[in-house]
Design an enzyme around this catalytic site. Structure first.
Site, short mmCIF file in Angstrom:
data_model
loop_
_atom_site.label_atom_id
_atom_site.label_comp_id
_atom_site.label_asym_id
_atom_site.label_seq_id
_atom_site.Cartn_x
_atom_site.Cartn_y
_atom_site.Cartn_z
N LYS A 265 21.37 -19.38 -30.63
CA LYS A 265 22.21 -19.65 -29.46
C LYS A 265 23.55 -18.94 -29.63
O LYS A 265 24.30 -19.23 -30.56
CB LYS A 265 22.43 -21.16 -29.31
CG LYS A 265 23.49 -21.54 -28.26
CD LYS A 265 23.85 -23.01 -28.34
CE LYS A 265 25.06 -23.34 -27.47
NZ LYS A 265 25.49 -24.75 -27.62
N ASP A 270 32.37 -21.59 -24.59
CA ASP A 270 31.77 -22.62 -23.76
C ASP A 270 32.85 -23.50 -23.15
O ASP A 270 33.39 -24.38 -23.81
CB ASP A 270 30.80 -23.47 -24.59
CG ASP A 270 30.12 -24.54 -23.74
OD1 ASP A 270 30.10 -24.38 -22.50
OD2 ASP A 270 29.62 -25.52 -24.31
N LYS A 277 34.79 -29.07 -19.91
CA LYS A 277 35.15 -29.89 -21.06
C LYS A 277 36.62 -30.32 -20.98
O LYS A 277 37.43 -29.66 -20.30
CB LYS A 277 34.96 -29.08 -22.35
CG LYS A 277 33.53 -28.73 -22.68
CD LYS A 277 33.48 -27.87 -23.94
CE LYS A 277 32.05 -27.50 -24.30
NZ LYS A 277 31.29 -28.64 -24.82
N ASP A 288 30.76 -21.75 -30.52
CA ASP A 288 29.48 -22.15 -29.94
C ASP A 288 28.42 -21.05 -30.06
O ASP A 288 27.29 -21.22 -29.61
CB ASP A 288 29.66 -22.56 -28.47
CG ASP A 288 28.64 -23.59 -28.02
OD1 ASP A 288 28.06 -24.26 -28.88
OD2 ASP A 288 28.43 -23.72 -26.80
N ASP A 347 27.25 -28.36 -18.96
CA ASP A 347 27.68 -28.27 -20.36
C ASP A 347 26.51 -28.45 -21.32
O ASP A 347 26.69 -28.39 -22.53
CB ASP A 347 28.77 -29.32 -20.64
CG ASP A 347 29.50 -29.07 -21.94
OD1 ASP A 347 29.51 -27.90 -22.40
OD2 ASP A 347 30.06 -30.02 -22.52
N GLU A 349 24.22 -26.26 -21.73
CA GLU A 349 23.80 -24.89 -21.42
C GLU A 349 23.04 -24.22 -22.55
O GLU A 349 22.25 -23.30 -22.32
CB GLU A 349 25.02 -24.05 -21.04
CG GLU A 349 25.81 -23.46 -22.19
CD GLU A 349 26.39 -24.50 -23.14
OE1 GLU A 349 26.49 -24.19 -24.34
OE2 GLU A 349 26.75 -25.61 -22.70
N ARG A 351 20.59 -25.15 -24.45
CA ARG A 351 19.14 -25.29 -24.35
C ARG A 351 18.59 -24.42 -23.21
O ARG A 351 17.44 -24.00 -23.24
CB ARG A 351 18.77 -26.75 -24.16
CG ARG A 351 19.23 -27.37 -22.87
CD ARG A 351 19.31 -28.88 -22.92
NE ARG A 351 20.43 -29.32 -23.74
CZ ARG A 351 20.71 -30.59 -24.00
NH1 ARG A 351 19.94 -31.55 -23.51
NH2 ARG A 351 21.73 -30.91 -24.76
#
Length: 493
Positions: A265, A270, A277, A288, A347, A349, A351
């Site tokens: 990933k 993010d 967030k 991230d 959020d 995201e 996956r």
């Protein structure tokens, strides 16, 4: 630059080194090297122990200067704790604390005799690799975005030697793993205005160009649209930085052998998207992409070791931003697999980009797929900062990964991936929802990914708690590079 590792040839009392490292147990038992220094100094070490100036408390360090009868300018005595309870974890702590102390000294080289200490259940190669990796981890300095300082200390640790005859292979492995860890750490630490999706793809391409036997393909937005990667592209559509899918291949076992596959990933920043967030701590979301950095670092190390395996590394690099074109809660995305996904939270995201990367990597018919991702805060709540979350339905694969983590002190803990949790992902508007509610968030994220890996041996590593140290000055750790490389070394054997 990775530390240079070598094997010590001289005796501890005669080696000409700016600093040597020896151990002392809490019950005042000297290690073999410390005993030799004590003899050379006419009992000087034992006198300092008796006076309380040196303690064997686990993790403690004491620096001694210009001991009579000892050639080295400095002696660093490291506490090993209770000799009756000394184990692999205690050795790892001693190696780390001695390396941390070395980092603060004006020395370019050092020599360690910690590797002579007996560690139950561990061989000489393990001790050397563990000590070397600890030294390199602590010696790392991030300098990429600092203005050079004229008055900066010129001397930094550049090399370290270890006691241990005939351990050349262990040194080679330590050097390669350390290089992979540094590769991952540097990517993780760079700011997101530099380390964006294009930057990650460029680093993959640069590495491939510099190494025989490595190929790299970078898929652009049009390529992903043609493949039907609607889930990944949905996350990417709010950013001015276009997404990249970097695909690296190493053909170390020759044609006809199914590869191992690593998937990472790579959310380079993010914000949470429309489900934005909180501002406090959002600067840490540059980390991230540490799952991507981790699998890239593992690939780097495997190639440097020229492991006799075939290996594919797929990195989905995307930025998740709020914008007039961003995807929204209640959008329905169509993944490359054909499954439709109801977005309940933008959020969640990671996956969404991983599911398309996991589908894509199946074109290589891998024998094993392992993904690494800073996927859920729920995993940090469950396991803290010490263990990565491991999820798989394959017991043998779980055991192999757990063993690799224990061997490298890059530990993981298995969480259940039972079908009982799948119902939490039910949607009234699509085949699956992208979140499963407030309970068992790390597990339902794993259950989501499991829907895209049917028929394959697959494991998921949630490294949200282990990939970086918290706080404004926290750095990327390079995990899970050691675990993944050890797993691949074990398979190549």
């Amino acid at each position: 630059m990775t530390l240079k590792f070598s094997l010590a040839q001289a005796a501890p009392e005669t080696v000409d080194s700016p600093c040597i490292i020896v151990g002392l147990y809490e019950d005042r038992v000297l290690t073999s090297a410390a005993a030799r220094l004590d003899e050379a100094t006419g009992g000087g070490i034992k006198r300092l122990v008796a006076s309380g100036d040196i303690t064997g408390k686990a993790g403690s360090t004491t620096l001694l200067f210009n001991l009579s009868g000892v050639t080295a300018a400095r002696v660093l005595v490291v506490g090993l704790g209770d000799s009756k309870k000394f184990d692999a974890a205690a050795f790892h702590r001693a190696a780390n604390e001695s390396a941390r102390a070395l980092k603060g000294l004006p020395v370019a080289s050092a020599t360690s005799w910690l590797t002579e200490v007996d560690v139950p259940g561990r061989d000489a190669a393990w001790k050397l690799r563990t000590a070397a990796l600890a030294a390199d981890l602590q010696a790392y300095r991030y300098t990429a975005t600092f203005k050079p300082k004229d008055n900066a200390r010129a001397v930094h640790l550049e090399s370290i030697a270890f006691a241990g005859d005939g351990q050349d292979r262990a040194l080679v492995e330590a050097d390669a793993i350390a290089g992979g860890v540094r590769f991952a750490r540097e990517l993780g630490n760079l700011p997101p205005n530099i380390c964006n999706p294009a930057w990650i793809a460029a680093q993959a391409k640069t590495f491939a160009d510099a190494h025989d036997g490595v190929s790299c393909e970078v898929l652009e937005r049009d390529d992903m649209q043609a493949l039907g990667m609607g889930s990944l592209l949905g996350v990417a559509q709010g950013s001015a930085n276009p997404p990249k899918l970097a695909v690296l291949q190493w053909n170390g076992a020759g044609n006809g052998v199914k590869p191992y596959a690593l998937v990472g990933k790579g959310i380079t920043f993010d914000t949470g998207g429309i489900s934005i967030k909180p501002s406090a701590g959002m600067e840490e979301m540059k980390f991230d992409m540490c799952g991507a950095a981790g699998v890239l670092g593992a690939f780097v190390a495997a190639v440097e070791l020229r492991l006799p395996i075939n290996l594919v590394c797929v990195v989905a690099a995307v930025e998740n931003m709020p914008d007039g074109n961003s995807y929204r809660p209640s959008d329905v995305l169509t993944s490359m697999s054909g499954l439709t996904i109801e977005v309940l939270n933008t959020d969640a995201e990671g996956r969404l980009i991983l599911c398309d990367a996991l589908t894509y990597v199946q074109k290589f018919e891998p024998q094993v797929i392992i993904d690494a991702a800073t996927l859920t805060g729920a995993c940090v709540v469950a396991l803290g900062k010490h263990a990565s979350g491991l999820m798989t339905k394959d017991d043998e694969l779980a055991d192999q990964l757990l063993a690799a983590g224990n061997a490298t002190h890059d530990r993981a803990w298995r969480l259940p991936l039972w079908d009982d949790y799948q119902g939490q992902l039910d949607s009234g508007f699509a085949d699956v929802a992208n979140i499963g509610g407030k309970y068992a968030g790390a597990i339902t994220a794993g259950c989501f990914l499991a829907r895209f890996t049917n028929g394959y041996r697959w494991a998921h590593l949630d490294v949200a708690g282990t990939a970086w140290d918290e706080g404004r000055k926290g750095l990327a750790t390079g995990r899970p590079v050691p675990l993944l490389v050890q797993y691949l070394i074990d398979r190549s054997a």
